[in-house]
Design a protein around this motif. Sequence first.
Motif, PDB file in Angstrom:
ATOM      1  N   THR A   1       1.540   6.638  -6.904  1.00  0.00           N
ATOM      2  CA  THR A   1       0.716   7.529  -7.361  1.00  0.00           C
ATOM      3  C   THR A   1       0.844   9.125  -6.854  1.00  0.00           C
TER       4      THR A   1
ATOM      5  N   TYR B   1      -3.318   0.592  -6.046  1.00  0.00           N
ATOM      6  CA  TYR B   1      -3.349   1.027  -4.692  1.00  0.00           C
ATOM      7  C   TYR B   1      -4.742   1.169  -4.507  1.00  0.00           C
TER       8      TYR B   1
ATOM      9  N   ASN C   1      -0.953   1.885 -11.533  1.00  0.00           N
ATOM     10  CA  ASN C   1      -0.662   2.980  -9.964  1.00  0.00           C
ATOM     11  C   ASN C   1      -1.861   3.192  -9.297  1.00  0.00           C
TER      12      ASN C   1
ATOM     13  N   PHE D   1       3.391   1.416  -3.706  1.00  0.00           N
ATOM     14  CA  PHE D   1       1.549   1.989  -4.701  1.00  0.00           C
ATOM     15  C   PHE D   1       1.549   3.601  -4.646  1.00  0.00           C
ATOM     16  N   MET D   2       1.045   3.915  -3.455  1.00  0.00           N
ATOM     17  CA  MET D   2       0.957   5.486  -2.592  1.00  0.00           C
ATOM     18  C   MET D   2       1.218   5.923  -3.057  1.00  0.00           C
TER      19      MET D   2
ATOM     20  N   GLN E   1       0.520  -1.176  -0.306  1.00  0.00           N
ATOM     21  CA  GLN E   1       0.219  -0.216   0.537  1.00  0.00           C
ATOM     22  C   GLN E   1       0.681   1.273   0.290  1.00  0.00           C
TER      23      GLN E   1
END
Length: 80
Positions: A14, A73, A69, A10-11, A7
Amino acid sequence: MNIEMLQSFFMWCTILNGSLLVFWIGACVIAPDAVYRTQHKFFPISKDVFTIAIYCFLGLFKLMFLVFNLVPYIALLMIG
């Protein structure tokens, strides 16, 4: 590797890629002539071809951003 680490990964992906996308869209909207002049030094193409190429690039980048992305997420947030 656990879900929290994914998490977090991917945060940040992003945030970074989303910021880059917003920056390039902003640059192409606010100063399209400056972007064209800068790129024309490296790639001697007409302005019409450049406009089509940058439009396609930004569209492809946006699709890649969403698929690789943002969607992973959100999926990790849903299962986490």
